[in-house]
Design a protein around this motif. Sequence first.
Motif, PDB file in Angstrom:
ATOM      1  N   ILE A  24      -6.747  13.606   1.575  1.00  0.00           N
ATOM      2  CA  ILE A  24      -6.525  12.162   1.681  1.00  0.00           C
ATOM      3  C   ILE A  24      -5.972  11.800   3.055  1.00  0.00           C
ATOM      4  O   ILE A  24      -6.428  10.855   3.692  1.00  0.00           O
ATOM      5  CB  ILE A  24      -5.595  11.669   0.554  1.00  0.00           C
ATOM      6  CG1 ILE A  24      -6.329  11.716  -0.778  1.00  0.00           C
ATOM      7  CG2 ILE A  24      -5.105  10.257   0.833  1.00  0.00           C
ATOM      8  CD1 ILE A  24      -5.463  11.411  -1.965  1.00  0.00           C
ATOM      9  N   PHE A  25      -4.986  12.561   3.539  1.00  0.00           N
ATOM     10  CA  PHE A  25      -4.439  12.282   4.865  1.00  0.00           C
ATOM     11  C   PHE A  25      -5.501  12.492   5.942  1.00  0.00           C
ATOM     12  O   PHE A  25      -5.577  11.750   6.913  1.00  0.00           O
ATOM     13  CB  PHE A  25      -3.227  13.145   5.150  1.00  0.00           C
ATOM     14  CG  PHE A  25      -1.977  12.681   4.446  1.00  0.00           C
ATOM     15  CD1 PHE A  25      -1.933  11.474   3.784  1.00  0.00           C
ATOM     16  CD2 PHE A  25      -0.847  13.459   4.453  1.00  0.00           C
ATOM     17  CE1 PHE A  25      -0.790  11.043   3.136  1.00  0.00           C
ATOM     18  CE2 PHE A  25       0.314  13.052   3.805  1.00  0.00           C
ATOM     19  CZ  PHE A  25       0.331  11.834   3.152  1.00  0.00           C
ATOM     20  N   VAL A 101      12.153  10.153  -2.567  1.00  0.00           N
ATOM     21  CA  VAL A 101      11.849  10.662  -1.219  1.00  0.00           C
ATOM     22  C   VAL A 101      10.344  10.849  -1.044  1.00  0.00           C
ATOM     23  O   VAL A 101       9.772  10.480  -0.014  1.00  0.00           O
ATOM     24  CB  VAL A 101      12.616  11.976  -0.960  1.00  0.00           C
ATOM     25  CG1 VAL A 101      12.100  12.673   0.283  1.00  0.00           C
ATOM     26  CG2 VAL A 101      14.102  11.705  -0.837  1.00  0.00           C
ATOM     27  N   LEU A 102       9.666  11.384  -2.061  1.00  0.00           N
ATOM     28  CA  LEU A 102       8.220  11.554  -1.978  1.00  0.00           C
ATOM     29  C   LEU A 102       7.493  10.214  -1.928  1.00  0.00           C
ATOM     30  O   LEU A 102       6.505  10.059  -1.208  1.00  0.00           O
ATOM     31  CB  LEU A 102       7.722  12.382  -3.157  1.00  0.00           C
ATOM     32  CG  LEU A 102       8.104  13.853  -3.124  1.00  0.00           C
ATOM     33  CD1 LEU A 102       7.711  14.530  -4.427  1.00  0.00           C
ATOM     34  CD2 LEU A 102       7.468  14.553  -1.952  1.00  0.00           C
ATOM     35  N   LEU A 103       7.985   9.222  -2.648  1.00  0.00           N
ATOM     36  CA  LEU A 103       7.385   7.889  -2.618  1.00  0.00           C
ATOM     37  C   LEU A 103       7.524   7.264  -1.231  1.00  0.00           C
ATOM     38  O   LEU A 103       6.573   6.687  -0.696  1.00  0.00           O
ATOM     39  CB  LEU A 103       8.024   6.994  -3.674  1.00  0.00           C
ATOM     40  CG  LEU A 103       7.533   5.551  -3.715  1.00  0.00           C
ATOM     41  CD1 LEU A 103       6.070   5.510  -4.105  1.00  0.00           C
ATOM     42  CD2 LEU A 103       8.373   4.735  -4.671  1.00  0.00           C
ATOM     43  N   VAL A 104       8.699   7.394  -0.620  1.00  0.00           N
ATOM     44  CA  VAL A 104       8.919   6.854   0.723  1.00  0.00           C
ATOM     45  C   VAL A 104       8.014   7.556   1.735  1.00  0.00           C
ATOM     46  O   VAL A 104       7.435   6.919   2.623  1.00  0.00           O
ATOM     47  CB  VAL A 104      10.402   6.983   1.116  1.00  0.00           C
ATOM     48  CG1 VAL A 104      10.621   6.682   2.578  1.00  0.00           C
ATOM     49  CG2 VAL A 104      11.245   6.052   0.246  1.00  0.00           C
ATOM     50  N   ALA A 105       7.849   8.872   1.605  1.00  0.00           N
ATOM     51  CA  ALA A 105       6.968   9.612   2.523  1.00  0.00           C
ATOM     52  C   ALA A 105       5.522   9.151   2.378  1.00  0.00           C
ATOM     53  O   ALA A 105       4.811   8.980   3.383  1.00  0.00           O
ATOM     54  CB  ALA A 105       7.078  11.110   2.254  1.00  0.00           C
ATOM     55  N   LEU A 106       5.081   8.907   1.162  1.00  0.00           N
ATOM     56  CA  LEU A 106       3.720   8.437   0.941  1.00  0.00           C
ATOM     57  C   LEU A 106       3.511   7.042   1.513  1.00  0.00           C
ATOM     58  O   LEU A 106       2.499   6.772   2.167  1.00  0.00           O
ATOM     59  CB  LEU A 106       3.409   8.441  -0.560  1.00  0.00           C
ATOM     60  CG  LEU A 106       1.998   8.070  -0.957  1.00  0.00           C
ATOM     61  CD1 LEU A 106       1.008   9.058  -0.382  1.00  0.00           C
ATOM     62  CD2 LEU A 106       1.882   8.023  -2.465  1.00  0.00           C
ATOM     63  N   LEU A 107       4.459   6.150   1.304  1.00  0.00           N
ATOM     64  CA  LEU A 107       4.359   4.801   1.878  1.00  0.00           C
ATOM     65  C   LEU A 107       4.371   4.848   3.404  1.00  0.00           C
ATOM     66  O   LEU A 107       3.636   4.108   4.066  1.00  0.00           O
ATOM     67  CB  LEU A 107       5.489   3.924   1.359  1.00  0.00           C
ATOM     68  CG  LEU A 107       5.407   3.531  -0.110  1.00  0.00           C
ATOM     69  CD1 LEU A 107       6.652   2.766  -0.528  1.00  0.00           C
ATOM     70  CD2 LEU A 107       4.160   2.731  -0.378  1.00  0.00           C
ATOM     71  N   VAL A 110       0.949   5.862   4.610  1.00  0.00           N
ATOM     72  CA  VAL A 110      -0.022   4.767   4.483  1.00  0.00           C
ATOM     73  C   VAL A 110       0.181   3.750   5.601  1.00  0.00           C
ATOM     74  O   VAL A 110      -0.780   3.261   6.202  1.00  0.00           O
ATOM     75  CB  VAL A 110       0.097   4.099   3.093  1.00  0.00           C
ATOM     76  CG1 VAL A 110      -0.677   2.799   3.040  1.00  0.00           C
ATOM     77  CG2 VAL A 110      -0.368   5.052   2.021  1.00  0.00           C
ATOM     78  N   ILE A 111       1.426   3.428   5.917  1.00  0.00           N
ATOM     79  CA  ILE A 111       1.702   2.456   6.983  1.00  0.00           C
ATOM     80  C   ILE A 111       1.248   2.995   8.339  1.00  0.00           C
ATOM     81  O   ILE A 111       0.678   2.266   9.148  1.00  0.00           O
ATOM     82  CB  ILE A 111       3.204   2.101   6.996  1.00  0.00           C
ATOM     83  CG1 ILE A 111       3.534   1.257   5.765  1.00  0.00           C
ATOM     84  CG2 ILE A 111       3.584   1.363   8.271  1.00  0.00           C
ATOM     85  CD1 ILE A 111       5.014   1.018   5.561  1.00  0.00           C
ATOM     86  N   ILE A 112       1.466   4.268   8.592  1.00  0.00           N
ATOM     87  CA  ILE A 112       1.048   4.862   9.867  1.00  0.00           C
ATOM     88  C   ILE A 112      -0.470   4.891   9.988  1.00  0.00           C
ATOM     89  O   ILE A 112      -1.025   4.638  11.058  1.00  0.00           O
ATOM     90  CB  ILE A 112       1.628   6.285   9.997  1.00  0.00           C
ATOM     91  CG1 ILE A 112       3.138   6.210  10.198  1.00  0.00           C
ATOM     92  CG2 ILE A 112       0.977   7.041  11.151  1.00  0.00           C
ATOM     93  CD1 ILE A 112       3.822   7.556  10.147  1.00  0.00           C
ATOM     94  N   ALA A 113      -1.168   5.175   8.886  1.00  0.00           N
ATOM     95  CA  ALA A 113      -2.610   5.392   8.948  1.00  0.00           C
ATOM     96  C   ALA A 113      -3.445   4.133   8.771  1.00  0.00           C
ATOM     97  O   ALA A 113      -4.646   4.174   8.997  1.00  0.00           O
ATOM     98  CB  ALA A 113      -3.016   6.402   7.884  1.00  0.00           C
TER      99      ALA A 113
END
Length: 120
Positions: A24-25, A101-107, A110-113
């Motif tokens: 996905i990334f 923490v995992l939710l924040v990393a995923l968000l 998404v914001i970066i990409a």
Amino acid sequence: MLNADFIAVTQVLIYVGGILVLIIFGVMLTTKVFDVPVKTETLHVGPAIVVTGAIMGTLFGVILKTKWFDILNVQWDGTTKKIGERLMTDFLLPFEVASVVLLVALLGAVIIARRERVKS
């Protein structure tokens, strides 16, 4: 066989999830690549079929020679219930912190990409 059913299932899920997140990334971060020529070569089809046949033959041989009834007669308590009770009682706070923490990393990913909007 080692009374580690929870660890076995967890390991499979973590590895599958890790590969899924990696894919996905990769898709999210390479969306700006356009017009890349993709060449397909059929030179490696023969060796690929031979290797695949050898692997499948080995797997079928192992499946046929395994004494499945001996494995199915093993009795054990299992560890899933014990780990679940500990996770939802004694270790509830660390479990919830890890999920946040995992939710924040995923968000953040998404914001970066994400693509920038073009104002028109």
